[in-house]
Design an enzyme around this catalytic site. Structure first.
Site, short mmCIF file in Angstrom:
data_model
loop_
_atom_site.label_atom_id
_atom_site.label_comp_id
_atom_site.label_asym_id
_atom_site.label_seq_id
_atom_site.Cartn_x
_atom_site.Cartn_y
_atom_site.Cartn_z
N HIS A 37 0.84 -1.21 0.00
CA HIS A 37 0.00 0.00 0.00
C HIS A 37 0.88 1.26 0.00
CE1 HIS A 37 -2.77 -2.90 2.24
NE2 HIS A 37 -3.48 -2.57 1.18
N GLY A 148 -2.73 -1.46 -7.37
CA GLY A 148 -1.57 -2.35 -7.41
C GLY A 148 -1.76 -3.45 -8.45
N GLN A 154 -8.53 -6.77 -10.97
CA GLN A 154 -9.20 -5.58 -10.42
C GLN A 154 -8.74 -4.32 -11.17
OE1 GLN A 154 -9.88 -4.64 -6.09
NE2 GLN A 154 -7.98 -3.51 -6.37
N VAL A 177 4.65 -5.42 -4.68
CA VAL A 177 5.69 -5.38 -3.65
C VAL A 177 5.69 -6.73 -2.93
CG1 VAL A 177 6.45 -4.27 -1.51
CG2 VAL A 177 5.54 -2.89 -3.39
N ARG A 188 -3.87 -10.10 4.01
CA ARG A 188 -4.27 -11.46 4.41
C ARG A 188 -3.08 -12.31 4.84
NH1 ARG A 188 -8.51 -10.62 0.28
NH2 ARG A 188 -10.50 -10.74 1.37
P1 AMP Z 1 -6.34 -3.95 -0.51
O1 AMP Z 1 -6.19 -3.15 0.74
O2 AMP Z 1 -5.79 -5.33 -0.41
O3 AMP Z 1 -7.73 -3.87 -1.09
O4 AMP Z 1 -5.40 -3.24 -1.58
C1 AMP Z 1 -5.51 -1.88 -1.85
C2 AMP Z 1 -4.62 -1.55 -3.04
O5 AMP Z 1 -3.27 -1.90 -2.73
C3 AMP Z 1 -5.00 -2.32 -4.30
O6 AMP Z 1 -4.87 -1.48 -5.42
C4 AMP Z 1 -3.98 -3.43 -4.32
O7 AMP Z 1 -3.72 -3.95 -5.60
C5 AMP Z 1 -2.77 -2.74 -3.74
N1 AMP Z 1 -1.83 -3.72 -3.20
C6 AMP Z 1 -2.10 -4.67 -2.27
N2 AMP Z 1 -1.02 -5.44 -2.06
C7 AMP Z 1 -0.03 -4.97 -2.87
C8 AMP Z 1 1.32 -5.34 -3.13
N3 AMP Z 1 1.89 -6.36 -2.51
N4 AMP Z 1 2.02 -4.62 -4.02
C9 AMP Z 1 1.45 -3.57 -4.67
N5 AMP Z 1 0.17 -3.17 -4.48
C10 AMP Z 1 -0.56 -3.85 -3.59
#
Ligand code: AMP
Length: 272
Positions: A37, A148, A154, A177, A188
């Site tokens: 994030h 991401g 998505q 990342v 998760r």
């Molecule tokens: P989430 O909180 O899991 O819904 O993710 C929020 C945003 O962060 C989304 O656009 C995800 O794709 C991005 N994101 C989550 N994990 C990663 C990661 N490891 N590397 C890059 N972006 C990420």
């Protein structure tokens, strides 16, 4: 750094900033923030945003009835501190009740790219994602929004929504990342025991082998992930733009995997 709980409050502030000429970036998240994030906030900074709005909202509408909505990790205090340190200028953490008013009845459905992959396994998931992201776009008036590659499908679905509904903003997609082991960072991952964390590395390791050409088919990739003790939900090779199935793993494809490590569903992907 400002914080907003009320949609109206965020909307008013963003509108005023926009009228004053500020370039606004939106980073939508579900919180339990990690380096993945934070890399999105860094990307927003690099692109010259004057205001970086991070939304932290575990969106009930995108979870299926048997999914982990209640168990999903939440840590508002830590998230605020991380946002501040990373350079966010505003954080929006609404409640489900103020995002979805009684008798909420309008949803956004993307009907092409959402059909396969996670969309097929998680009915209603992308309807929930598109709806909340469309709402966030209307609240934050961003010049661009950062997502991401970790959630590849998505990102493609959101791009299509922006195109088809004429949202006046750019979609920026930032690279995945990873932990030093290669495991894609995810909120998760907090569910994983030490032993599960070791097993989970099989997903990224296998996808890296696919990219390197050492694993040549999705069937072989699925087998390798299962051999490590995970339960594969899918491993698929699709066209990176249309998400249509591709028989051969070749340039212009994306290979995506979803697998259960114990009860935790993990996803990852590589662009070929
Ligand atoms: P989430 O909180 O899991 O819904 O993710 C929020 C945003 O962060 C989304 O656009 C995800 O794709 C991005 N994101 C989550 N994990 C990663 C990661 N490891 N590397 C890059 N972006 C990420």
């Amino acid at each position: 750094m400002r914080t907003f709980k009320e949609p109206k409050g965020l909307q008013r502030w963003c509108r005023a900033r926009k009228l004053a000429g500020a370039k606004i970036a939106l980073v939508p998240t579900m919180g339990a923030l990690h380096d993945g994030h934070l890399s999105l906030i860094a990307a927003a900074k690099r692109r010259g945003a004057d205001e970086i709005v991070v939304s932290v909202f575990v969106n009930p509408v995108q979870f299926g009835p048997n999914e982990d909505y209640s168990a999903y990790p939440r840590d508002e205090k830590a998230d605020l501190a991380k946002c501040r340190a990373a350079g966010a200028t505003a954080v929006f953490f609404p409640t489900p009740a103020n995002m979805y008013l009684p008798r909420h009845s309008v949803y956004v459905n993307e009907e092409d790219l959402s059909k396969g992959l996670c969309g097929a396994r998680r009915p209603g998931h992308f309807r929930g994602v598109c709806t909340v992201v469309a709402k966030l776009f209307n609240l934050a008036h961003p010049d661009f929004a950062v997502f991401g590659q970790k959630d590849y499908q998505q990102a493609q679905v959101i791009r299509r929504m922006v195109r088809d509904l004429n949202f006046d903003l750019d979609v920026v997609v930032a690279p995945i990342v990873r932990e030093p082991s290669g495991l894609a960072r995810s909120s998760r991952n907090a569910y994983l025991s030490d032993a599960e964390r070791e097993k989970a590395v099989a997903i990224s390791r296998t996808l890296a082998a696919v990219k390197a050409g050492a694993v040549k088919t999705v069937a072989a990739a699925a087998k390798a992930i299962e051999r490590a003790g995970l339960k594969v939900d899918y491993v698929e090779c699709v066209d990176a733009e249309t998400l249509e199935p591709r028989r051969r793993i070749s340039k212009g494809c994306c290979v995506l995997a979803a697998a259960y490590c114990g009860r935790t569903r993990l996803i990852d992907n590589v662009l070929i």
